[in-house]
Design a protein around this motif. Structure first.
Motif, PDB file in Angstrom:
ATOM      1  N   PRO A  79       0.824  -1.407   0.035  1.00 51.56           N
ATOM      2  CA  PRO A  79       0.030  -0.163  -0.038  1.00 51.56           C
ATOM      3  C   PRO A  79       0.775   1.384   0.246  1.00 51.56           C
ATOM      4  CG  PRO A  79      -0.808  -1.572   1.380  1.00 51.56           C
ATOM      5  CD  PRO A  79       0.532  -2.145   1.181  1.00 51.56           C
ATOM      6  N   GLY A  80       2.026   1.193   0.534  1.00 54.71           N
ATOM      7  CA  GLY A  80       2.842   2.596   0.543  1.00 54.71           C
ATOM      8  C   GLY A  80       3.628   2.639  -0.732  1.00 54.71           C
ATOM      9  N   TRP A  81       3.565   1.835  -1.796  1.00 55.92           N
ATOM     10  CA  TRP A  81       4.251   1.760  -2.878  1.00 55.92           C
ATOM     11  C   TRP A  81       4.071   3.183  -3.726  1.00 55.92           C
ATOM     12  CZ3 TRP A  81       3.462   2.398  -8.150  1.00 55.92           C
ATOM     13  CH2 TRP A  81       4.594   2.160  -8.872  1.00 55.92           C
ATOM     14  N   THR A  82       5.027   3.772  -4.076  1.00 53.02           N
ATOM     15  CA  THR A  82       4.937   5.032  -4.876  1.00 53.02           C
ATOM     16  C   THR A  82       5.824   4.954  -6.262  1.00 53.02           C
ATOM     17  OG1 THR A  82       6.549   6.478  -3.764  1.00 53.02           O
ATOM     18  CG2 THR A  82       4.321   6.709  -3.102  1.00 53.02           C
ATOM     19  N   PRO A  83       5.451   5.300  -7.193  1.00 54.77           N
ATOM     20  CA  PRO A  83       6.401   5.104  -8.376  1.00 54.77           C
ATOM     21  C   PRO A  83       7.854   5.774  -8.250  1.00 54.77           C
ATOM     22  CG  PRO A  83       4.442   5.903  -9.275  1.00 54.77           C
ATOM     23  CD  PRO A  83       4.483   6.008  -7.588  1.00 54.77           C
ATOM     24  N   PRO A  84       8.824   5.325  -8.649  1.00 56.70           N
ATOM     25  CA  PRO A  84      10.121   6.164  -8.431  1.00 56.70           C
ATOM     26  C   PRO A  84      10.084   7.544  -9.147  1.00 56.70           C
ATOM     27  CG  PRO A  84      10.293   3.806  -9.625  1.00 56.70           C
ATOM     28  CD  PRO A  84       9.057   4.191  -9.420  1.00 56.70           C
ATOM     29  N   SER A  85      10.860   8.330  -8.180  1.00 52.94           N
ATOM     30  CA  SER A  85      10.897   9.633  -8.806  1.00 52.94           C
ATOM     31  C   SER A  85      11.743   9.951  -9.802  1.00 52.94           C
ATOM     32  CB  SER A  85      10.894  10.718  -7.694  1.00 52.94           C
ATOM     33  OG  SER A  85      12.108  10.737  -7.143  1.00 52.94           O
ATOM     34  N   SER A  86      13.093   9.058 -10.026  1.00 57.89           N
ATOM     35  CA  SER A  86      14.193   9.607 -10.958  1.00 57.89           C
ATOM     36  C   SER A  86      14.975   8.391 -10.981  1.00 57.89           C
ATOM     37  CB  SER A  86      14.884  10.864 -10.490  1.00 57.89           C
ATOM     38  OG  SER A  86      15.488  10.624  -9.326  1.00 57.89           O
ATOM     39  N   GLY A  87      15.682   8.221 -12.028  1.00 56.02           N
ATOM     40  CA  GLY A  87      16.734   7.483 -12.480  1.00 56.02           C
ATOM     41  C   GLY A  87      16.238   5.871 -12.804  1.00 56.02           C
ATOM     42  N   ASP A  88      17.061   5.573 -14.006  1.00 57.43           N
ATOM     43  CA  ASP A  88      16.799   4.146 -14.325  1.00 57.43           C
ATOM     44  C   ASP A  88      17.402   3.163 -13.380  1.00 57.43           C
ATOM     45  OD1 ASP A  88      14.825   4.849 -16.331  1.00 57.43           O
ATOM     46  OD2 ASP A  88      16.795   5.116 -17.697  1.00 57.43           O
ATOM     47  N   ARG A  89      16.821   2.225 -12.775  1.00 61.76           N
ATOM     48  CA  ARG A  89      17.609   1.134 -11.821  1.00 61.76           C
ATOM     49  C   ARG A  89      17.740   0.006 -12.790  1.00 61.76           C
ATOM     50  NH1 ARG A  89      19.333   3.522  -7.193  1.00 61.76           N
ATOM     51  NH2 ARG A  89      17.999   5.511  -6.865  1.00 61.76           N
ATOM     52  N   VAL A  90      16.910  -0.253 -13.551  1.00 57.94           N
ATOM     53  CA  VAL A  90      17.131  -1.608 -14.548  1.00 57.94           C
ATOM     54  C   VAL A  90      16.984  -1.101 -15.893  1.00 57.94           C
ATOM     55  CG1 VAL A  90      16.298  -3.834 -15.040  1.00 57.94           C
ATOM     56  CG2 VAL A  90      16.139  -3.009 -12.565  1.00 57.94           C
ATOM     57  N   GLY A  91      17.735  -1.675 -16.720  1.00 50.99           N
ATOM     58  CA  GLY A  91      17.633  -1.529 -18.052  1.00 50.99           C
ATOM     59  C   GLY A  91      17.359  -2.690 -18.898  1.00 50.99           C
ATOM     60  N   LEU A  92      16.480  -2.555 -19.904  1.00 49.45           N
ATOM     61  CA  LEU A  92      15.970  -3.457 -20.846  1.00 49.45           C
ATOM     62  C   LEU A  92      16.654  -3.234 -22.103  1.00 49.45           C
ATOM     63  CD1 LEU A  92      11.980  -3.735 -20.155  1.00 49.45           C
ATOM     64  CD2 LEU A  92      13.854  -5.226 -19.270  1.00 49.45           C
ATOM     65  N   CYS A  93      17.279  -4.140 -22.667  1.00 54.16           N
ATOM     66  CA  CYS A  93      18.121  -4.143 -23.955  1.00 54.16           C
ATOM     67  C   CYS A  93      17.580  -5.154 -24.869  1.00 54.16           C
ATOM     68  CB  CYS A  93      19.580  -4.379 -23.578  1.00 54.16           C
ATOM     69  SG  CYS A  93      20.199  -3.311 -22.136  1.00 54.16           S
ATOM     70  N   PHE A  94      17.584  -4.638 -26.198  1.00 53.66           N
ATOM     71  CA  PHE A  94      16.949  -5.398 -27.013  1.00 53.66           C
ATOM     72  C   PHE A  94      18.050  -5.385 -28.129  1.00 53.66           C
ATOM     73  CE2 PHE A  94      13.297  -4.700 -25.204  1.00 53.66           C
ATOM     74  CZ  PHE A  94      12.315  -5.803 -25.446  1.00 53.66           C
ATOM     75  N   LEU A  95      18.335  -6.725 -28.717  1.00 51.33           N
ATOM     76  CA  LEU A  95      19.684  -6.876 -29.660  1.00 51.33           C
ATOM     77  C   LEU A  95      18.775  -6.977 -30.992  1.00 51.33           C
ATOM     78  CD1 LEU A  95      22.319  -7.864 -30.305  1.00 51.33           C
ATOM     79  CD2 LEU A  95      21.618 -10.145 -29.998  1.00 51.33           C
ATOM     80  N   CYS A  96      19.662  -5.974 -31.736  1.00 50.82           N
ATOM     81  CA  CYS A  96      19.043  -5.920 -33.370  1.00 50.82           C
ATOM     82  C   CYS A  96      20.127  -6.519 -34.020  1.00 50.82           C
ATOM     83  CB  CYS A  96      18.913  -4.577 -33.705  1.00 50.82           C
ATOM     84  SG  CYS A  96      17.863  -3.530 -32.743  1.00 50.82           S
ATOM     85  N   ASP A  97      19.625  -6.890 -35.189  1.00 50.54           N
ATOM     86  CA  ASP A  97      20.464  -7.999 -36.077  1.00 50.54           C
ATOM     87  C   ASP A  97      21.588  -6.977 -36.640  1.00 50.54           C
ATOM     88  OD1 ASP A  97      19.131 -10.333 -35.772  1.00 50.54           O
ATOM     89  OD2 ASP A  97      17.738  -9.890 -37.330  1.00 50.54           O
ATOM     90  N   SER A  98      21.638  -5.686 -36.708  1.00 60.10           N
ATOM     91  CA  SER A  98      22.611  -4.781 -37.570  1.00 60.10           C
ATOM     92  C   SER A  98      22.384  -3.419 -37.099  1.00 60.10           C
ATOM     93  CB  SER A  98      22.341  -4.955 -39.086  1.00 60.10           C
ATOM     94  OG  SER A  98      21.108  -4.502 -39.186  1.00 60.10           O
ATOM     95  N   PRO A  99      23.632  -2.781 -37.157  1.00 58.14           N
ATOM     96  CA  PRO A  99      23.505  -1.329 -36.934  1.00 58.14           C
ATOM     97  C   PRO A  99      22.335  -0.545 -37.720  1.00 58.14           C
ATOM     98  CG  PRO A  99      25.745  -1.999 -37.011  1.00 58.14           C
ATOM     99  CD  PRO A  99      24.747  -3.078 -37.546  1.00 58.14           C
ATOM    100  N   ALA A 100      22.125  -0.963 -38.640  1.00 60.88           N
ATOM    101  CA  ALA A 100      21.254  -0.468 -39.699  1.00 60.88           C
ATOM    102  C   ALA A 100      19.779  -0.663 -38.998  1.00 60.88           C
ATOM    103  CB  ALA A 100      21.034  -0.897 -41.008  1.00 60.88           C
ATOM    104  N   GLU A 101      19.459  -1.906 -38.373  1.00 59.79           N
ATOM    105  CA  GLU A 101      18.439  -2.032 -37.515  1.00 59.79           C
ATOM    106  C   GLU A 101      17.952  -1.157 -36.305  1.00 59.79           C
ATOM    107  OE1 GLU A 101      15.397  -5.878 -36.689  1.00 59.79           O
ATOM    108  OE2 GLU A 101      17.410  -6.152 -36.094  1.00 59.79           O
ATOM    109  N   VAL A 102      19.200  -0.924 -35.791  1.00 56.60           N
ATOM    110  CA  VAL A 102      19.143   0.052 -34.706  1.00 56.60           C
ATOM    111  C   VAL A 102      18.442   1.387 -34.973  1.00 56.60           C
ATOM    112  CG1 VAL A 102      20.453   1.179 -32.864  1.00 56.60           C
ATOM    113  CG2 VAL A 102      20.937  -1.283 -33.217  1.00 56.60           C
TER     114      VAL A 102
END
Length: 147
Positions: A79-102
């Motif tokens: 019940p006391g949870w509040t959304p973080p106010s700043s800063g990424d703590r965990v990063g999700l990273c998606f691998l692309c097949d090529s630099p052009a795909e990025v």
């Protein structure tokens, strides 16, 4: 004779160690439909009827799962949870097949109205890299090996 038998090895049941295994990435979202739409654009297989659910899970290649919970679900058990106010703590990273795909995935997401955080660049560690923000402001990295 020594008294070592009194303090010898514990019974074998005590030798077994817990071996937790990484299984799930959890994301708390303010708008489930908006968040799922973003991750579908990144290729995750999420059923269309999940948009109104309070909790959603999807399998990732390799067996790990990703899950989304609404803020209301989290508050139901914390019940006391509040959304973080700043800063990424965990990063999700998606691998692309090529630099052009990025570049093309970044452009497609930004073109669809998502916020670009870092435009594609050639990182010093040998990858093409970019960061887009999901609907809740979490940084999602797109990357590919530069060669």
């Amino acid at each position: 004779m020594s008294d070592s038998f009194k303090t010898g090895r514990p019974p074998s049941a005590y030798l077994r160690r817990m071996t937790p295994r990484f299984d799930l990435i959890g994301i708390v979202v303010s708008d489930m439909a908006a968040s799922l739409a973003f991750y579908r654009r990144l290729g995750l297989d999420i059923p269309a009827d999940a948009d109104s659910a309070p909790h959603v899970e999807a399998a990732l290649p390799g067996g790990t799962r990703i899950a989304w919970d609404t803020e209301e679900v989290v508050r139901s058990f914390d019940p006391g949870w509040t959304p973080p106010s700043s800063g990424d703590r965990v990063g999700l990273c998606f691998l692309c097949d090529s630099p052009a795909e990025v570049d093309s995935v970044y452009d497609a997401l930004v073109g669809a109205g998502y916020r670009g955080h870092l435009k594609p660049w050639d990182a010093t560690w040998g990858q093409r890299y970019a960061v887009v923000l999901d609907p809740d402001g979490c940084g999602v990295s797109l990357f590919a090996n530069a060669s």
